[in-house]
Design a protein around this motif. Structure first.
Motif, mmCIF file in Angstrom:
data_model
loop_
_atom_site.group_PDB
_atom_site.id
_atom_site.type_symbol
_atom_site.label_atom_id
_atom_site.label_comp_id
_atom_site.label_asym_id
_atom_site.label_seq_id
_atom_site.Cartn_x
_atom_site.Cartn_y
_atom_site.Cartn_z
ATOM 1 N N ALA A 57 42.743 -5.121 -41.194
ATOM 2 C CA ALA A 57 42.423 -5.933 -40.017
ATOM 3 C C ALA A 57 42.627 -7.415 -40.260
ATOM 4 O O ALA A 57 42.831 -8.190 -39.317
ATOM 5 C CB ALA A 57 40.990 -5.663 -39.574
ATOM 6 N N ALA A 58 42.621 -7.839 -41.512
ATOM 7 C CA ALA A 58 42.824 -9.257 -41.830
ATOM 8 C C ALA A 58 44.245 -9.726 -41.504
ATOM 9 O O ALA A 58 44.494 -10.930 -41.408
ATOM 10 C CB ALA A 58 42.519 -9.505 -43.310
ATOM 11 N N TYR A 59 45.174 -8.803 -41.318
ATOM 12 C CA TYR A 59 46.546 -9.166 -40.976
ATOM 13 C C TYR A 59 46.708 -9.531 -39.497
ATOM 14 O O TYR A 59 47.698 -10.148 -39.117
ATOM 15 C CB TYR A 59 47.508 -8.019 -41.288
ATOM 16 N N PHE A 60 45.746 -9.137 -38.658
ATOM 17 C CA PHE A 60 45.905 -9.341 -37.221
ATOM 18 C C PHE A 60 45.410 -10.725 -36.809
ATOM 19 O O PHE A 60 44.459 -11.253 -37.387
ATOM 20 C CB PHE A 60 45.118 -8.284 -36.439
ATOM 21 N N LYS A 61 46.045 -11.270 -35.774
ATOM 22 C CA LYS A 61 45.596 -12.554 -35.240
ATOM 23 C C LYS A 61 45.340 -12.418 -33.743
ATOM 24 O O LYS A 61 45.765 -11.452 -33.098
ATOM 25 C CB LYS A 61 46.631 -13.647 -35.522
ATOM 26 N N ALA A 62 44.632 -13.388 -33.187
ATOM 27 C CA ALA A 62 44.260 -13.354 -31.777
ATOM 28 C C ALA A 62 45.479 -13.137 -30.891
ATOM 29 O O ALA A 62 46.513 -13.779 -31.069
ATOM 30 C CB ALA A 62 43.558 -14.659 -31.390
ATOM 31 N N GLY A 63 45.343 -12.215 -29.949
ATOM 32 C CA GLY A 63 46.407 -11.953 -28.992
ATOM 33 C C GLY A 63 47.422 -10.920 -29.420
ATOM 34 O O GLY A 63 48.279 -10.524 -28.621
ATOM 35 N N ASP A 64 47.355 -10.449 -30.663
ATOM 36 C CA ASP A 64 48.286 -9.412 -31.121
ATOM 37 C C ASP A 64 48.070 -8.105 -30.365
ATOM 38 O O ASP A 64 46.941 -7.756 -29.999
ATOM 39 C CB ASP A 64 48.089 -9.133 -32.618
ATOM 40 N N VAL A 65 49.167 -7.372 -30.154
ATOM 41 C CA VAL A 65 49.089 -5.981 -29.691
ATOM 42 C C VAL A 65 49.529 -5.123 -30.864
ATOM 43 O O VAL A 65 50.658 -5.248 -31.349
ATOM 44 C CB VAL A 65 49.991 -5.732 -28.465
ATOM 45 N N LEU A 102 40.032 3.022 -37.671
ATOM 46 C CA LEU A 102 38.797 2.284 -37.986
ATOM 47 C C LEU A 102 38.972 0.773 -37.845
ATOM 48 O O LEU A 102 37.992 0.032 -37.857
ATOM 49 C CB LEU A 102 38.349 2.607 -39.418
ATOM 50 N N CYS A 103 40.199 0.293 -37.708
ATOM 51 C CA CYS A 103 40.470 -1.149 -37.709
ATOM 52 C C CYS A 103 39.763 -1.941 -36.609
ATOM 53 O O CYS A 103 39.357 -3.087 -36.845
ATOM 54 C CB CYS A 103 41.969 -1.401 -37.645
ATOM 55 N N PRO A 104 39.612 -1.413 -35.361
ATOM 56 C CA PRO A 104 38.964 -2.231 -34.322
ATOM 57 C C PRO A 104 37.571 -2.733 -34.678
ATOM 58 O O PRO A 104 37.148 -3.788 -34.209
ATOM 59 C CB PRO A 104 38.921 -1.276 -33.120
ATOM 60 N N THR A 105 36.872 -2.012 -35.536
ATOM 61 C CA THR A 105 35.522 -2.421 -35.938
ATOM 62 C C THR A 105 35.539 -3.756 -36.674
ATOM 63 O O THR A 105 34.566 -4.511 -36.633
ATOM 64 C CB THR A 105 34.888 -1.342 -36.840
ATOM 65 N N TYR A 106 36.657 -4.082 -37.328
ATOM 66 C CA TYR A 106 36.715 -5.254 -38.202
ATOM 67 C C TYR A 106 37.663 -6.344 -37.702
ATOM 68 O O TYR A 106 37.903 -7.319 -38.414
ATOM 69 C CB TYR A 106 37.150 -4.812 -39.606
ATOM 70 N N SER A 107 38.189 -6.188 -36.502
ATOM 71 C CA SER A 107 39.224 -7.092 -36.020
ATOM 72 C C SER A 107 38.687 -8.158 -35.072
ATOM 73 O O SER A 107 37.619 -8.000 -34.469
ATOM 74 C CB SER A 107 40.317 -6.293 -35.302
ATOM 75 N N VAL A 118 42.276 -0.484 -26.822
ATOM 76 C CA VAL A 118 41.417 0.478 -27.511
ATOM 77 C C VAL A 118 40.287 -0.268 -28.212
ATOM 78 O O VAL A 118 40.531 -1.164 -29.023
ATOM 79 C CB VAL A 118 42.217 1.286 -28.548
ATOM 80 N N GLY A 119 39.049 0.105 -27.888
ATOM 81 C CA GLY A 119 37.887 -0.501 -28.520
ATOM 82 C C GLY A 119 37.312 0.398 -29.600
ATOM 83 O O GLY A 119 37.954 1.363 -30.030
ATOM 84 N N PRO A 120 36.094 0.114 -30.043
ATOM 85 C CA PRO A 120 35.453 0.913 -31.098
ATOM 86 C C PRO A 120 35.258 2.363 -30.678
ATOM 87 O O PRO A 120 35.233 2.690 -29.491
ATOM 88 C CB PRO A 120 34.105 0.209 -31.296
ATOM 89 N N VAL A 121 35.101 3.219 -31.673
ATOM 90 C CA VAL A 121 34.805 4.629 -31.409
ATOM 91 C C VAL A 121 33.525 4.721 -30.592
ATOM 92 O O VAL A 121 32.522 4.078 -30.901
ATOM 93 C CB VAL A 121 34.663 5.417 -32.729
ATOM 94 N N ALA A 122 33.568 5.506 -29.499
ATOM 95 C CA ALA A 122 32.424 5.602 -28.580
ATOM 96 C C ALA A 122 31.321 6.470 -29.169
ATOM 97 O O ALA A 122 31.581 7.433 -29.888
ATOM 98 C CB ALA A 122 32.883 6.178 -27.253
ATOM 99 N N GLN A 123 30.101 6.109 -28.842
ATOM 100 C CA GLN A 123 28.930 6.857 -29.292
ATOM 101 C C GLN A 123 28.102 7.290 -28.086
ATOM 102 O O GLN A 123 28.032 6.583 -27.082
ATOM 103 C CB GLN A 123 28.067 5.989 -30.227
ATOM 104 N N GLY A 124 27.438 8.441 -28.194
ATOM 105 C CA GLY A 124 26.493 8.889 -27.170
ATOM 106 C C GLY A 124 27.097 8.962 -25.778
ATOM 107 O O GLY A 124 28.171 9.519 -25.567
ATOM 108 N N VAL A 125 26.403 8.354 -24.807
ATOM 109 C CA VAL A 125 26.818 8.447 -23.407
ATOM 110 C C VAL A 125 28.103 7.674 -23.138
ATOM 111 O O VAL A 125 28.696 7.815 -22.058
ATOM 112 C CB VAL A 125 25.700 7.932 -22.460
ATOM 113 N N ARG A 126 28.545 6.859 -24.078
ATOM 114 C CA ARG A 126 29.786 6.112 -23.879
ATOM 115 C C ARG A 126 31.027 6.984 -24.102
ATOM 116 O O ARG A 126 32.144 6.559 -23.814
ATOM 117 C CB ARG A 126 29.837 4.904 -24.825
#
Length: 214
Positions: free
Chosen positions: A12-20, A30-35, A50-58
């Motif tokens: 995740a350290a390789y990514f910068k703001a606005g990257d796709v 797992l990368c979205p958790t740290y980006s 794509v956001g973090p892995v969903a939990q529960g009712v999400r």
């Protein structure tokens, strides 16, 4: 931090703001958790945002990443069909793709979709490695049996030739350069000689060798 999350955080350290950025199955997911929250992740089954892995009712069945995990879409996410998804990949609009690997060669060749004697591999990624300007590999340094995965030449069917930019493992980070493989980051307590002994090609050491976060 476990091995998988350690690798994902360093990637995740390789990514910068606005990257796709496209994420493959397994550790890449797992990368979205740290980006940076402004990085927009792409899944080839049809969504950017794509956001973090969903939990529960999400958890919503309609939003699954390439690993089949339910995720929470980010604000501004966009869904589309598979044809549009691969048009995005093939048109060069991605900043990078993150994939697992079965083998990587010293010249950047990648094998990650099939291996002899097995019905399936890790999934085809020929479009991804051809369309993304940067290919980042997230994998453990050796196989479960201790065999090297970074080789002089790949013996498995190739996904792409000369396409890999960076190899992030649990013990260190190796860049693929025109002058060969260069160790840029290393886990504290591990020596360059330790890593060199677990790969086939010669390994150069960066003049600015960094300590990788455990």
């Amino acid at each position: 931090m476990d091995i998988r999350n350690r690798i994902a955080k360093r990637v995740a350290a390789y990514f910068k703001a606005g990257d796709v950025v496209n994420l493959g199955i397994g550790m890449p997911a797992l990368c979205p958790t740290y980006s940076d929250p402004t990085v927009m992740f792409h899944t080839e089954n049809g969504l950017i945002g794509v956001g973090p892995v969903a939990q529960g009712v999400r958890k919503v069945e309609n939003f699954c990443n390439a690993s089949g995990q339910e995720f929470t879409p980010l604000a501004g996410a966009c869904a589309f069909d598979s044809a549009t998804s691969f048009a995005i990949v093939r048109s060069g609009r991605l900043a990078a793709t993150v994939l697992g690997a079965l083998q990587v060669a010293e010249n950047g060749d990648l094998a990650n979709w099939a291996r002899p004697g097995y019905m399936v591999g890790m999934g085809g990624a020929m479009d991804l490695v051809s369309g993304a300007p940067k290919v980042i590999i997230a994998m453990e340094l050796c196989t479960k049996k201790g065999a090297p995965k970074i080789l002089k030449e790949c013996s498995f069917p190739l996904t792409g030739k000369g396409c890999v930019s960076h190899i992030v493992t649990e013990q260190g980070v190796i860049d693929v350069t025109p002058d060969g493989l260069v160790l840029t980051d290393i886990l504290e307590g591990v020596s360059p000689e330790d890593i060199a002994s677990k790969i086939e090609p010669n390994l150069r050491i960066s003049d600015d060798l960094k300590i990788m976060e455990a």
